[in-house]
Design an enzyme around this catalytic site. Structure first.
Site, short mmCIF file in Angstrom:
data_model
loop_
_atom_site.label_atom_id
_atom_site.label_comp_id
_atom_site.label_asym_id
_atom_site.label_seq_id
_atom_site.Cartn_x
_atom_site.Cartn_y
_atom_site.Cartn_z
N LYS A 13 46.35 43.33 38.38
CA LYS A 13 46.21 44.09 37.13
C LYS A 13 44.87 43.79 36.46
O LYS A 13 44.16 44.69 36.04
CB LYS A 13 47.33 43.71 36.13
CG LYS A 13 48.71 44.00 36.62
CD LYS A 13 49.76 43.62 35.58
CE LYS A 13 49.80 42.15 35.22
NZ LYS A 13 50.20 41.26 36.34
N ARG A 160 44.43 28.03 37.99
CA ARG A 160 45.26 27.97 36.78
C ARG A 160 46.50 27.11 37.03
O ARG A 160 47.10 27.19 38.09
CB ARG A 160 45.70 29.39 36.39
CG ARG A 160 44.62 30.17 35.68
CD ARG A 160 44.93 31.64 35.54
NE ARG A 160 46.31 31.98 35.19
CZ ARG A 160 46.73 33.23 35.00
NH1 ARG A 160 45.88 34.25 35.14
NH2 ARG A 160 47.98 33.46 34.69
P1 ADP Z 1 47.03 39.87 37.73
O1 ADP Z 1 46.08 40.19 36.63
O2 ADP Z 1 47.95 41.02 38.06
O3 ADP Z 1 47.79 38.60 37.52
P2 ADP Z 1 44.60 39.39 39.30
O4 ADP Z 1 43.81 40.63 39.04
O5 ADP Z 1 44.15 38.13 38.65
O6 ADP Z 1 46.17 39.64 39.05
O7 ADP Z 1 44.64 39.19 40.90
C1 ADP Z 1 45.37 38.10 41.48
C2 ADP Z 1 44.55 37.51 42.65
O8 ADP Z 1 44.48 38.47 43.71
C3 ADP Z 1 43.12 37.17 42.27
O9 ADP Z 1 42.74 36.03 43.02
C4 ADP Z 1 42.33 38.40 42.71
O10 ADP Z 1 40.98 38.06 43.01
C5 ADP Z 1 43.10 38.83 43.96
N1 ADP Z 1 43.11 40.29 44.17
C6 ADP Z 1 43.13 41.27 43.22
N2 ADP Z 1 43.15 42.50 43.80
C7 ADP Z 1 43.18 42.28 45.14
C8 ADP Z 1 43.22 43.13 46.29
N3 ADP Z 1 43.28 44.47 46.16
N4 ADP Z 1 43.25 42.56 47.51
C9 ADP Z 1 43.23 41.21 47.64
N5 ADP Z 1 43.18 40.36 46.62
C10 ADP Z 1 43.15 40.87 45.37
P1 AMP Z 2 48.68 36.53 32.72
O1 AMP Z 2 47.30 36.05 32.50
O2 AMP Z 2 48.86 37.98 32.34
O3 AMP Z 2 49.20 36.23 34.10
O4 AMP Z 2 49.62 35.72 31.70
C1 AMP Z 2 49.75 34.30 31.80
C2 AMP Z 2 50.96 33.85 30.99
O5 AMP Z 2 50.75 34.15 29.59
C3 AMP Z 2 52.29 34.50 31.34
O6 AMP Z 2 52.94 33.88 32.44
C4 AMP Z 2 53.06 34.30 30.01
O7 AMP Z 2 53.53 32.96 29.88
C5 AMP Z 2 51.97 34.51 28.97
N1 AMP Z 2 51.89 35.94 28.57
C6 AMP Z 2 50.86 36.80 28.80
N2 AMP Z 2 51.14 38.01 28.29
C7 AMP Z 2 52.39 37.93 27.75
C8 AMP Z 2 53.25 38.85 27.09
N3 AMP Z 2 52.90 40.15 26.89
N4 AMP Z 2 54.46 38.41 26.67
C9 AMP Z 2 54.82 37.14 26.84
N5 AMP Z 2 54.08 36.21 27.48
C10 AMP Z 2 52.86 36.60 27.92
#
Ligand code: ADP
Ligand code: AMP
Length: 214
Positions: A13, A160
């Site tokens: 995302k 993280r």
């Molecule tokens: P989210 O915001 O949904 O938690 P991220 O955008 O941080 O996810 O992506 C999660 C991991 O997957 C990161 O290490 C990112 O670089 C990698 N990633 C994102 N999109 C792709 C893709 N299309 N193919 C492979 N790896 C990806």
């Molecule tokens: P993210 O960076 O989106 O993966 O979020 C990391 C963490 O932040 C999540 O696992 C939750 O603990 C908290 N968090 C982020 N967005 C929300 C939300 N909209 N509601 C509740 N917790 C959130």
């Protein structure tokens, strides 16, 4: 244009939201980034949020909703925004709808980045994040030019705490219980669009641009 990114943690995302924000000149609003910035700055909100985040749990709605709705007052939101990681519960979605309805506004698209759980574990264990500028990489799929250093701002990258395997499983089950129901919520509102998040980053973005328009 007002966009919501839906999908499991690690689905991509944030990666796609940043590209959407750049192309369409709208801000990328990530609640996760806002919480992490608060943790880094040791604010009261950060201290509270951390206790939930470290366990893979959601931060309570009452600490989350107003944060986002206040953010909309910033002038950079005049032409819309891309929300990443919000809403994550049905009550958050209802509060968002109510706040927008008061302004005579609504969300245009809820983009569901679809990735099966099996791929998620690999994505999260390989994710490296920059706490300084919010950029994310993957050690195999999206590597940096110099290992461990952010391409964008030169700061050191971290794994993280909540991306460690024991927390990832908890986050996935929380996603299925509390966030996945939003897919039906936005389908009923006829604004849900699915993209196959298992494809390459560039292909996923192409699919999104086809939906949003060039
Ligand atoms: P989210 O915001 O949904 O938690 P991220 O955008 O941080 O996810 O992506 C999660 C991991 O997957 C990161 O290490 C990112 O670089 C990698 N990633 C994102 N999109 C792709 C893709 N299309 N193919 C492979 N790896 C990806
Ligand atoms: P993210 O960076 O989106 O993966 O979020 C990391 C963490 O932040 C999540 O696992 C939750 O603990 C908290 N968090 C982020 N967005 C929300 C939300 N909209 N509601 C509740 N917790 C959130």
């Amino acid at each position: 244009m007002k966009i919501i990114m839906l999908g499991a943690p690690g689905a991509g995302k944030g990666t796609q939201a940043k590209k959407i924000a750049d192309k369409y000149h709208i801000p990328h609003i990530s609640t996760g980034d806002i919480f992490r910035a608060n943790i880094k700055n040791e604010t009261e909100l950060g201290k509270k949020a951390k206790t939930y985040m470290d366990q893979g749990l959601l931060v309570p709605d009452e600490l989350t909703v107003n944060l986002v709705i206040d953010r909309f007052k910033n002038p950079d939101c005049a032409d819309g925004y891309v929300l990443d990681g919000f809403p994550r519960t049905i009550p958050q979605a209802e509060s968002l709808d109510a706040a927008l309805a008061e302004l005579g506004e609504k969300i245009d698209y809820a983009i569901n980045v679809d990735v099966p759980d099996d791929n998620i574990i690999n994505r999260m264990s390989g994710r490296r994040a920059c706490l300084s500028c919010g950029a994310t990489y993957h050690i195999v799929h999206i590597p940096t030019k110099e290992e461990g250093i952010c391409d964008r701002c030169g700061h050191e990258l971290i794994l993280r705490d909540d991306d460690k395997p024991e927390t990832v499983n908890k986050r996935l089950s929380v996603y299925h219980e509390q966030t996945q129901p939003l897919i039906n919520y936005y389908t009923a509102k006829k604004i849900l669009v699915d993209v196959d998040g298992t494809k390459d980053m560039a292909d996923v973005f192409d699919a999104i641009v086809k939906i949003l328009g060039a």
